[in-house]
Design a protein around this motif. Structure first.
Motif, short mmCIF file in Angstrom:
data_model
loop_
_atom_site.label_atom_id
_atom_site.label_comp_id
_atom_site.label_asym_id
_atom_site.label_seq_id
_atom_site.Cartn_x
_atom_site.Cartn_y
_atom_site.Cartn_z
N ILE A 1 -8.05 1.14 -1.95
CA ILE A 1 -7.05 0.27 -2.59
C ILE A 1 -7.50 -1.15 -2.30
CG2 ILE A 1 -4.65 -0.48 -2.68
CD1 ILE A 1 -3.83 2.30 -1.67
N HIS A 2 -7.77 -1.90 -3.36
CA HIS A 2 -8.25 -3.27 -3.22
C HIS A 2 -7.30 -4.20 -3.96
CE1 HIS A 2 -11.99 -1.61 -1.63
NE2 HIS A 2 -11.87 -0.71 -2.59
N PHE A 3 -6.75 -5.16 -3.26
CA PHE A 3 -5.80 -6.10 -3.85
C PHE A 3 -6.52 -7.34 -4.35
CE2 PHE A 3 -3.27 -3.49 -1.02
CZ PHE A 3 -2.17 -3.20 -1.82
N TYR A 4 -6.11 -7.79 -5.55
CA TYR A 4 -6.66 -9.00 -6.15
C TYR A 4 -5.49 -9.93 -6.43
CZ TYR A 4 -10.84 -6.22 -6.43
OH TYR A 4 -11.93 -5.45 -6.09
N GLY A 5 -4.81 -10.31 -5.37
CA GLY A 5 -3.61 -11.11 -5.47
C GLY A 5 -2.40 -10.25 -5.19
N PRO A 6 -1.22 -10.86 -5.15
CA PRO A 6 -0.02 -10.10 -4.78
C PRO A 6 0.46 -9.10 -5.82
CG PRO A 6 0.53 -12.37 -5.35
CD PRO A 6 -0.96 -12.28 -5.35
N GLU B 1 5.13 -5.09 -11.66
CA GLU B 1 5.94 -5.64 -12.74
C GLU B 1 7.05 -6.54 -12.20
OE1 GLU B 1 5.26 -2.64 -16.38
OE2 GLU B 1 6.90 -2.10 -15.07
N ALA B 2 7.71 -7.25 -13.10
CA ALA B 2 8.73 -8.23 -12.71
C ALA B 2 9.79 -7.65 -11.78
CB ALA B 2 9.38 -8.82 -13.96
N GLY B 3 10.17 -6.40 -11.95
CA GLY B 3 11.17 -5.77 -11.09
C GLY B 3 10.64 -5.36 -9.73
N GLY B 4 9.34 -5.56 -9.51
CA GLY B 4 8.75 -5.22 -8.22
C GLY B 4 8.06 -3.87 -8.18
N ARG B 5 8.20 -3.08 -9.23
CA ARG B 5 7.60 -1.74 -9.25
C ARG B 5 6.13 -1.80 -9.66
NH1 ARG B 5 9.43 3.88 -12.22
NH2 ARG B 5 7.49 4.92 -11.72
N TRP B 6 5.30 -1.08 -8.94
CA TRP B 6 3.90 -0.94 -9.30
C TRP B 6 3.78 0.08 -10.43
CZ3 TRP B 6 -0.02 -3.90 -7.55
CH2 TRP B 6 0.20 -4.63 -6.38
N ARG B 7 2.94 -0.23 -11.42
CA ARG B 7 2.64 0.71 -12.49
C ARG B 7 1.14 0.63 -12.80
NH1 ARG B 7 7.52 2.57 -15.07
NH2 ARG B 7 9.17 1.04 -14.86
N GLU C 1 0.83 -1.20 0.00
CA GLU C 1 0.00 0.00 0.00
C GLU C 1 0.87 1.25 0.00
OE1 GLU C 1 -3.41 2.29 2.56
OE2 GLU C 1 -3.39 0.10 2.64
N GLN C 2 1.95 1.25 0.75
CA GLN C 2 2.84 2.41 0.78
C GLN C 2 3.50 2.62 -0.59
OE1 GLN C 2 5.31 1.31 4.12
NE2 GLN C 2 4.02 2.43 5.57
N GLU C 3 3.87 1.53 -1.25
CA GLU C 3 4.48 1.62 -2.58
C GLU C 3 3.48 2.21 -3.58
OE1 GLU C 3 5.60 -2.43 -3.23
OE2 GLU C 3 7.31 -2.31 -1.87
N ILE C 4 2.23 1.80 -3.47
CA ILE C 4 1.19 2.33 -4.36
C ILE C 4 0.97 3.81 -4.09
CG2 ILE C 4 -1.30 2.26 -4.83
CD1 ILE C 4 -1.00 -0.86 -4.67
N VAL D 1 -1.77 -7.43 -8.29
CA VAL D 1 -2.83 -6.67 -8.95
C VAL D 1 -3.60 -5.89 -7.89
CG1 VAL D 1 -4.94 -6.77 -10.33
CG2 VAL D 1 -3.09 -8.37 -10.79
N ALA D 2 -3.84 -4.61 -8.17
CA ALA D 2 -4.62 -3.78 -7.26
C ALA D 2 -5.51 -2.86 -8.08
CB ALA D 2 -3.71 -2.95 -6.36
#
Length: 146
Positions: A77-82, A112-118, A7-10, A84-85
């Motif tokens: 913020i609603h997560f649909y798995g690790p 994304e694969a590198g761990g960054r949210w987009r 959540e903080q990353e988002i 997808v949000a």
């Protein structure tokens, strides 16, 4: 498992998005989106892909959106798995803070694969409170539940 860190990353992604807009930086703004992002504006313009979005925003930031600021409020913020949000919010673009944030927004985010949210998908619509109230008056069961 979803963590507080996600959540903080988002929220940090949204801070980057807002900062890029406020600086009028189309490239930095576009970097917040996936390569194949879909982006629908409140007037119905659809951008397809990061390159299209960057090109369009470079032009807009150099003309009608020059000097504007982005004002956002994340309402959920609603997560649909690790990875997808779905983020919902209200927002507005103006030269100064508006009295109310009249646009309703939905963002689909992926990690994304590198761990960054987009942002993979964005949809923006303008709220029409008077029309909404009239609709609820004539069809009361259509009102969202509290």
């Amino acid at each position: 498992m979803i963590t507080i860190d996600a959540e903080q990353e988002i929220r940090a992604l949204f801070a980057d998005l807002e900062d890029a807009w406020n600086r009028g930086d189309g490239d930095a703004y576009g970097a917040c989106f996936t390569e194949d992002a879909g982006y629908t504006t409140f007037v119905g313009t659809v951008y397809r892909g990061r390159a299209d979005l960057i090109s369009g925003h470079r032009a807009l930031f150099g003309s009608v959106l020059k000097g504007t600021r982005m004002f956002n409020e994340v309402t959920g913020i609603h997560f649909y798995g690790p990875g997808v949000a779905v983020v919902t919010g209200r927002g507005e673009v103006s030269r100064k803070r508006p009295g109310r944030l009249a646009k309703v927004q939905t963002y689909t985010l992926v990690r994304e694969a590198g761990g960054r949210w987009r942002i993979a998908s964005f949809h923006n619509t303008k709220r029409r409170p008077l029309l909404e109230a009239m609709s609820f008056r004539f069809v009361p069961d259509s009102a969202p539940r509290p």
